[in-house]
Write a protein that holds these residues in place. Sequence first.
Motif, PDB file in Angstrom:
ATOM      1  N   THR A 282     -20.987  34.321  29.166  1.00 47.44           N
ATOM      2  CA  THR A 282     -22.245  34.577  29.920  1.00 47.44           C
ATOM      3  C   THR A 282     -23.100  35.388  29.017  1.00 47.44           C
ATOM      4  N   SER A 283     -22.531  35.864  27.930  1.00 48.73           N
ATOM      5  CA  SER A 283     -23.303  36.579  26.914  1.00 48.73           C
ATOM      6  C   SER A 283     -24.033  35.488  26.049  1.00 48.73           C
TER       7      SER A 283
ATOM      8  N   GLY B 206     -33.681  34.345  25.480  1.00 50.53           N
ATOM      9  CA  GLY B 206     -33.360  32.998  25.829  1.00 50.53           C
ATOM     10  C   GLY B 206     -31.898  32.606  25.324  1.00 50.53           C
ATOM     11  N   VAL B 207     -31.568  31.310  25.112  1.00 47.29           N
ATOM     12  CA  VAL B 207     -30.159  31.141  25.073  1.00 47.29           C
ATOM     13  C   VAL B 207     -29.570  31.122  23.617  1.00 47.29           C
ATOM     14  N   ALA B 208     -28.527  31.269  23.361  1.00 45.80           N
ATOM     15  CA  ALA B 208     -27.739  31.352  22.004  1.00 45.80           C
ATOM     16  C   ALA B 208     -28.242  30.265  20.969  1.00 45.80           C
ATOM     17  N   ASN B 209     -28.364  30.746  19.812  1.00 45.74           N
ATOM     18  CA  ASN B 209     -28.754  29.659  18.760  1.00 45.74           C
ATOM     19  C   ASN B 209     -27.630  28.867  18.679  1.00 45.74           C
ATOM     20  N   SER B 210     -26.565  29.373  18.568  1.00 44.97           N
ATOM     21  CA  SER B 210     -25.017  28.775  18.382  1.00 44.97           C
ATOM     22  C   SER B 210     -24.064  29.477  18.945  1.00 44.97           C
ATOM     23  N   VAL B 211     -23.006  28.750  19.317  1.00 47.57           N
ATOM     24  CA  VAL B 211     -21.949  29.308  19.947  1.00 47.57           C
ATOM     25  C   VAL B 211     -20.723  28.957  19.046  1.00 47.57           C
ATOM     26  N   LYS B 212     -20.111  29.676  18.247  1.00 43.76           N
ATOM     27  CA  LYS B 212     -18.855  29.186  17.393  1.00 43.76           C
ATOM     28  C   LYS B 212     -17.436  29.639  18.282  1.00 43.76           C
ATOM     29  N   LEU B 213     -16.608  28.760  18.226  1.00 44.88           N
ATOM     30  CA  LEU B 213     -15.264  28.858  18.762  1.00 44.88           C
ATOM     31  C   LEU B 213     -14.306  28.842  17.419  1.00 44.88           C
ATOM     32  N   LYS B 214     -13.227  29.786  17.825  1.00 39.47           N
ATOM     33  CA  LYS B 214     -12.404  30.019  16.427  1.00 39.47           C
ATOM     34  C   LYS B 214     -10.961  30.361  16.925  1.00 39.47           C
TER      35      LYS B 214
ATOM     36  N   CYS C  91      -5.883  34.630  19.300  1.00 40.24           N
ATOM     37  CA  CYS C  91      -7.062  34.682  20.164  1.00 40.24           C
ATOM     38  C   CYS C  91      -7.797  33.482  20.023  1.00 40.24           C
ATOM     39  N   LEU C  92      -8.715  33.067  20.907  1.00 41.36           N
ATOM     40  CA  LEU C  92      -9.806  32.059  20.690  1.00 41.36           C
ATOM     41  C   LEU C  92     -10.963  32.994  20.854  1.00 41.36           C
ATOM     42  N   THR C  93     -11.773  33.301  19.481  1.00 44.46           N
ATOM     43  CA  THR C  93     -12.874  34.010  19.270  1.00 44.46           C
ATOM     44  C   THR C  93     -14.305  33.195  19.458  1.00 44.46           C
ATOM     45  N   PHE C  94     -14.989  33.752  20.325  1.00 46.47           N
ATOM     46  CA  PHE C  94     -16.375  33.095  20.595  1.00 46.47           C
ATOM     47  C   PHE C  94     -17.366  33.908  19.867  1.00 46.47           C
ATOM     48  N   GLN C  95     -18.068  33.463  18.795  1.00 42.24           N
ATOM     49  CA  GLN C  95     -19.082  34.219  18.118  1.00 42.24           C
ATOM     50  C   GLN C  95     -20.284  33.530  18.606  1.00 42.24           C
TER      51      GLN C  95
ATOM     52  N   THR D  47     -25.359  39.202  16.849  1.00 39.42           N
ATOM     53  CA  THR D  47     -24.087  38.460  16.848  1.00 39.42           C
ATOM     54  C   THR D  47     -23.309  39.133  17.993  1.00 39.42           C
ATOM     55  N   CYS D  48     -22.699  38.280  18.950  1.00 44.73           N
ATOM     56  CA  CYS D  48     -21.684  38.773  19.798  1.00 44.73           C
ATOM     57  C   CYS D  48     -20.537  38.100  19.675  1.00 44.73           C
ATOM     58  N   ILE D  49     -19.501  38.986  19.692  1.00 49.92           N
ATOM     59  CA  ILE D  49     -18.010  38.271  19.487  1.00 49.92           C
ATOM     60  C   ILE D  49     -17.071  38.756  20.706  1.00 49.92           C
ATOM     61  N   HIS D  50     -16.538  37.750  21.176  1.00 47.47           N
ATOM     62  CA  HIS D  50     -15.568  37.896  22.247  1.00 47.47           C
ATOM     63  C   HIS D  50     -14.293  37.417  21.735  1.00 47.47           C
ATOM     64  N   ASP D  51     -13.024  38.122  21.700  1.00 47.21           N
ATOM     65  CA  ASP D  51     -12.001  37.515  21.709  1.00 47.21           C
ATOM     66  C   ASP D  51     -11.252  37.385  22.881  1.00 47.21           C
ATOM     67  N   VAL D  52     -10.725  36.119  22.980  1.00 47.74           N
ATOM     68  CA  VAL D  52     -10.090  35.843  24.557  1.00 47.74           C
ATOM     69  C   VAL D  52      -8.620  35.511  24.139  1.00 47.74           C
TER      70      VAL D  52
END
Lengths: 281, 281
Positions: B93-94, B100-108, B116-120, B132-137
Motif C-alpha cells: 500500500t505504500s 503518484g505510484v512508485a517508480n519501482s518496487v524491488k523484492l529481495k 525476510c522478504l524485503t520490499f524496497q 525510498t520506503c522499505i518494508h521487511d516482511v
Amino acid sequence: MPVQVSTVVDAEESQYQLVFRMDNVKSIYHLLKSINFQPRATFFATDSGLKVSVESAKCCQANAFIQTEIFQEYTLQPTDESVSFSLDLNVLLECLDIFGDANSNSSPTALMLRYQGYGHPIKLLLEEEDVVTECSIRTLEVEELANFDFTSDDVINKIILKSEPLKEIFNAIEPSTDIVEFNLYSNEPIVKLRTVGYMGEVEIDISKDSDMIELFQCESDSTSKYKYCHFKKALKALAISQKVSIRTDDGGLLCMQFMIKNDCGHICFIEFHCLPVVDDD
Amino acid sequence: MKFRGKMTDAGAVRQLTNLASTLAKMKAASVTLRLSKDLSIFSMCEEAGSGVICWCALEQGQLFTELTLEGATAEHNQICMHLSPALVASALTSSKNALGVANSVKLKLTNKKSPCLTFQIDLPSIGLNPRTCIHDVPITLIPRSEWPLHEHPEVPIPNISIRVSSVKKVRTVIDRLRKLSSKLNIRASSNGDLCLRTETDAGTFATFFQHMPVIQSEDTNDGNVQTVSLWIDAKKIAQLLASDQLNTEYLTLGLIDDRLLHVILTQNDMHLHYLIAAISL
C-alpha cells in the motif's frame, strides 16, 4: 424452468386468493423494513390494499398500509373470510432484496406475489434483467393481535409535525434512556419531551410558533410515559417519513401516524401504537 | 538461496497488491509463496496440514522486469516460504502516495535477524532526492521435504464449467441466500442455466440465471441437456466473493457432480482458483 413475471396466464391466477405485481419492489421494501422490529408479521388483504402488522409483547404495534395504487396489479378473490397470513418478515425482506438494489439506483426489481389460501405458502417471483428468483415462503398461523382501538371520541390531543426536525430531536435521545415522558399542554410550551436515563435527564420543549408544527389540538393537558425500548421501534418509520401525526387518548395510549412518500410519488402510512407505562406512585 | 525481483509496471504492482489483500481477507491459516524462474505461486490451505484449496499463479515475466533467482538446488530451482499476505498487502500500500505510484518496487530475500522478504519501494517526491520506503516482511522458509504439501492439487475436469460475468449480482444473491440458510445448492446445465437454491424451514428460495456461456460440458450423445448439481457450505463461497479485491471480470464455476466446486476468479490474465468440497445433506 422459471416463469417470466409478465407471461403468467390469467386463468392460472383464479386459483389464488391474492395476486399482486409491482414494477419496483423498492416501494414496499423500505416500508416493511421500517416496521421490522419483530420477525413475525401479519398481512391482511382487503379491497383497498394491504395492511401489514407487527407487534411486540402486546405493548406496541406497527401497521403499514399499502394502498392498491402502489401495485401495478392487485387481484383479491372475493371470499367469505378475510385473506390474512403471517410470515417471517426477515425472510421476506431478504427475498425482496435478493438482487441487492434496495439501496442502490440500479435497475428495478419486479415482483409478483401469489397466495393460494390458508395453509399454502407465499410464492414470490422476482425478476431483474433476465435473472429470476422464485421463493416460496411458508405461512404461519395468524395470531390474534392486540386491538388498539383508537376511536376519535377518546382522542384528547392531536399534533401534526414535520418529520425532519423531529428526527433530530429523537436521535438526540440518549440510548441508555429508560423512560420517555411525553407532555402536551394547551399553553406554552405546548410539547415537552422529557427523558430519564442513567446519564441524566433531558427536556426538550417545542413552542407553539415552531415551524415544525402544522396542526395542534389540545383539549386538556396530558402527561404519559413510555418505555424508550418501545418508543424507539417507531424511529425507523420516522426516518423515512415526511410528516407525523401524534395523538394520545385519555388512557395515555399513543398513536403515531407516519406519512411516507415513496420514489414513485405514492403515499403510504405507517401507524404505530404504544401503551403507556403505568406510574407506580 | 537468492531472490531479487524488480517491478516497474504500475499494473503489475496493483495486481500483486490486489491479490495479497484478497488472500489477507480470506483469513487463511497460512499462505505459501513458491518462487521459480517462471512463476510466483501463492497458495493457501484451509487449515494447517490440510491440502491446498486456493492458489494463484503469476508469471514472473509479467510481474518482474528484472529477476535473479537461485533456488534450493540447481535441480530444484525454487524457493518456498510461508508469509503473511496482510503484511505483503500493507507493504505494497505504500507503493502509492499523493504524487503518484512508485517508480519501482524491488523484492529481495534478505536475512535480517530472521529471514525476510524485503520490499524496497521507490516513491516519487517533490524534491530532487527520491524517497525510498522499505518494508521487511518476515517469512519462514519451507524445507524441501515439505514442498509437495504446498503444491496445488490436480483438479479433475469438471462435468460442466460455466462462466458468470455478472459477478456483483451473483455475490449479492449468494450473500442473501447465505443469510437464509447455511447450505447452498448450485446447479448448472449444459444449455447455460445456472440455479442457486436453498431450502429452510421457512421456505425454498431459488435464483435462475440464464444464457450463461458454457466453457466445458460433457458430450451427451442423445442431445439431452446435461445438469450437474451439488450442495456446498454457503459461507465458503460467500466469504470468497466477499474477500475479492481483484476487480474480478468474471467467475468460472466448474462443477463436479456432488463432489467439488472449482471457482476461478479472473482479472486480466490472473486466475485465482478456489476449491469448495461438496457437502452431503
